[in-house]
Design an enzyme around this catalytic site. Structure first.
Site, PDB file in Angstrom:
ATOM      1  N   PRO A   9       0.796  -1.269  -0.537  1.00 18.10           N
ATOM      2  CA  PRO A   9       0.329   0.368   0.066  1.00 18.10           C
ATOM      3  C   PRO A   9       0.598   1.145   0.507  1.00 18.10           C
ATOM      4  O   PRO A   9       2.309   1.491   0.693  1.00 18.10           O
ATOM      5  CB  PRO A   9      -0.713  -0.235   0.972  1.00 18.10           C
ATOM      6  CG  PRO A   9      -0.210  -1.035   2.171  1.00 18.10           C
ATOM      7  CD  PRO A   9       0.580  -1.728   1.214  1.00 18.10           C
ATOM      8  N   ASN A  10       0.284   2.212  -0.076  1.00 16.75           N
ATOM      9  CA  ASN A  10       0.730   3.393  -0.542  1.00 16.75           C
ATOM     10  C   ASN A  10       2.127   3.780  -1.579  1.00 16.75           C
ATOM     11  O   ASN A  10       3.256   4.679  -2.114  1.00 16.75           O
ATOM     12  CB  ASN A  10       0.920   4.074   0.589  1.00 16.75           C
ATOM     13  CG  ASN A  10      -0.680   4.103   1.371  1.00 16.75           C
ATOM     14  OD1 ASN A  10      -1.542   5.155   1.067  1.00 16.75           O
ATOM     15  ND2 ASN A  10      -0.532   3.351   2.282  1.00 16.75           N
ATOM     16  N   ARG A  17       4.259  11.170  -1.561  1.00 20.31           N
ATOM     17  CA  ARG A  17       4.247  10.700  -0.246  1.00 20.31           C
ATOM     18  C   ARG A  17       5.853  10.868   0.479  1.00 20.31           C
ATOM     19  O   ARG A  17       6.384   9.737  -0.229  1.00 20.31           O
ATOM     20  CB  ARG A  17       3.900   9.436  -0.686  1.00 20.31           C
ATOM     21  CG  ARG A  17       3.636   8.952   1.046  1.00 20.31           C
ATOM     22  CD  ARG A  17       3.629   7.612   0.712  1.00 20.31           C
ATOM     23  NE  ARG A  17       3.785   6.887   2.920  1.00 20.31           N
ATOM     24  CZ  ARG A  17       3.656   5.336   2.866  1.00 20.31           C
ATOM     25  NH1 ARG A  17       4.120   4.961   2.649  1.00 20.31           N
ATOM     26  NH2 ARG A  17       4.452   5.072   4.124  1.00 20.31           N
ATOM     27  N   TYR A  22      10.809   8.710   1.644  1.00 18.09           N
ATOM     28  CA  TYR A  22      10.890   8.049   0.387  1.00 18.09           C
ATOM     29  C   TYR A  22      11.320   8.166  -0.308  1.00 18.09           C
ATOM     30  O   TYR A  22      11.517   7.491  -1.744  1.00 18.09           O
ATOM     31  CB  TYR A  22       9.314   8.045   0.163  1.00 18.09           C
ATOM     32  CG  TYR A  22       8.698   6.830   1.857  1.00 18.09           C
ATOM     33  CD1 TYR A  22       8.602   5.733   1.099  1.00 18.09           C
ATOM     34  CD2 TYR A  22       7.303   7.369   2.254  1.00 18.09           C
ATOM     35  CE1 TYR A  22       8.158   4.766   2.808  1.00 18.09           C
ATOM     36  CE2 TYR A  22       7.035   7.074   3.547  1.00 18.09           C
ATOM     37  CZ  TYR A  22       7.067   5.431   3.754  1.00 18.09           C
ATOM     38  OH  TYR A  22       7.452   4.958   5.089  1.00 18.09           O
ATOM     39  N   ASN A  73       8.010  -5.639  -0.783  1.00 19.52           N
ATOM     40  CA  ASN A  73       8.190  -4.645  -0.096  1.00 19.52           C
ATOM     41  C   ASN A  73       6.377  -4.603   0.300  1.00 19.52           C
ATOM     42  O   ASN A  73       5.974  -3.525  -0.217  1.00 19.52           O
ATOM     43  CB  ASN A  73       8.631  -3.033  -0.970  1.00 19.52           C
ATOM     44  CG  ASN A  73       8.410  -2.396   0.320  1.00 19.52           C
ATOM     45  OD1 ASN A  73       7.354  -2.068   1.264  1.00 19.52           O
ATOM     46  ND2 ASN A  73       9.599  -1.242  -0.504  1.00 19.52           N
ATOM     47  N   ALA A  76       3.090  -1.139   4.548  1.00 21.09           N
ATOM     48  CA  ALA A  76       2.534  -1.029   5.793  1.00 21.09           C
ATOM     49  C   ALA A  76       1.810  -2.380   6.333  1.00 21.09           C
ATOM     50  O   ALA A  76       2.199  -2.662   7.039  1.00 21.09           O
ATOM     51  CB  ALA A  76       1.437  -0.139   6.204  1.00 21.09           C
ATOM     52  N   GLU A  97      12.854  -9.042   0.661  1.00 25.05           N
ATOM     53  CA  GLU A  97      12.287  -7.515   1.755  1.00 25.05           C
ATOM     54  C   GLU A  97      13.249  -6.809   1.316  1.00 25.05           C
ATOM     55  O   GLU A  97      13.587  -6.728   1.271  1.00 25.05           O
ATOM     56  CB  GLU A  97      11.875  -8.588   3.226  1.00 25.05           C
ATOM     57  CG  GLU A  97      11.372  -7.432   3.957  1.00 25.05           C
ATOM     58  CD  GLU A  97      10.993  -7.362   5.355  1.00 25.05           C
ATOM     59  OE1 GLU A  97      10.178  -6.927   5.934  1.00 25.05           O
ATOM     60  OE2 GLU A  97      12.385  -7.735   5.567  1.00 25.05           O
ATOM     61  N   HIS A  99      12.602  -2.506   1.327  1.00 30.94           N
ATOM     62  CA  HIS A  99      12.178  -1.145   3.123  1.00 30.94           C
ATOM     63  C   HIS A  99      12.886   0.119   2.097  1.00 30.94           C
ATOM     64  O   HIS A  99      13.767  -0.333   1.919  1.00 30.94           O
ATOM     65  CB  HIS A  99      11.677  -0.880   3.942  1.00 30.94           C
ATOM     66  CG  HIS A  99      11.192  -2.520   4.581  1.00 30.94           C
ATOM     67  ND1 HIS A  99       9.444  -2.593   4.397  1.00 30.94           N
ATOM     68  CD2 HIS A  99      11.153  -3.153   4.870  1.00 30.94           C
ATOM     69  CE1 HIS A  99       9.002  -3.714   5.204  1.00 30.94           C
ATOM     70  NE2 HIS A  99      10.184  -4.281   5.068  1.00 30.94           N
ATOM     71  N   ARG A 106      12.896   4.275  12.579  1.00 30.53           N
ATOM     72  CA  ARG A 106      11.891   4.617  12.708  1.00 30.53           C
ATOM     73  C   ARG A 106      10.574   4.068  13.787  1.00 30.53           C
ATOM     74  O   ARG A 106      11.434   3.933  14.871  1.00 30.53           O
ATOM     75  CB  ARG A 106      10.629   4.261  11.825  1.00 30.53           C
ATOM     76  CG  ARG A 106      11.449   5.109   9.980  1.00 30.53           C
ATOM     77  CD  ARG A 106      11.161   4.862   9.019  1.00 30.53           C
ATOM     78  NE  ARG A 106       9.416   5.397   9.060  1.00 30.53           N
ATOM     79  CZ  ARG A 106       8.771   4.900   7.890  1.00 30.53           C
ATOM     80  NH1 ARG A 106       8.878   4.280   6.881  1.00 30.53           N
ATOM     81  NH2 ARG A 106       7.519   6.263   7.894  1.00 30.53           N
TER      82      ARG A 106
END
Length: 144
Positions: A9-10, A17, A22, A73, A76, A97, A99, A106
């Site tokens: 998502p996103n 964003r 990012y 990825n 969320a 994975e 990110h 974070r």
């Protein structure tokens, strides 16, 4: 060899964003980087993005017998989705994975990665370059 790259998502809003977090490159730049990297490495690739957990689970399940490995990825869903973890475990394809940001630096809730439990490696905090590194690692892993 065929690789499936899944984005959660996103990520379709890259460049818009939180660009300080990012980056300013958009989703099309990410897709181009992935496709160019795979072409240079002689890999087939499909890039997929969804904002819906069930769609991501369906895509992982459909990868069985079609793809040799997955770069994911989960965004969320990294921190919430046992369903994605279970799908990755069920198909048992090697998965890496990725990110874009360094989630280890974070918020506390981002320190948990369910998907990581089914992945052979994680890249974080490298921006879009993390995808290239993940593809190269996966190719090397698959050719051993």
């Amino acid at each position: 060899m065929n690789v499936l790259v899944i984005n959660g998502p996103n990520l379709n809003l890259l460049g818009v964003r939180e660009p300080d977090l990012y980056g300013k490159q958009d989703y099309a730049a990410l897709v181009s980087l992935v496709e160019e990297t795979c072409a240079q490495e002689g890999l087939g690739v499909e890039v997929y993005q969804s904002n819906h957990e069930g769609d991501i689970v369906d895509k992982i399940q459909a990868a069985l017998g079609k793809f040799d490995g997955i770069v994911i990825n989960p965004a969320a869903y990294t921190h919430t989705s046992v369903a994605i973890l279970d799908a990755l475990k069920a198909v048992a394809l090697p998965a890496v994975e990725v990110h874009i940001s360094d989630v280890s630096k974070r918020e506390e809730f981002r320190q948990v990665s369910y998907a990581r439990l089914a992945c052979i490696k994680t890249y974080m905090g490298l921006g879009l370059e993390g995808y290239r590194q993940a593809i190269l690692y996966l190719k090397d892993y698959l050719t051993k």
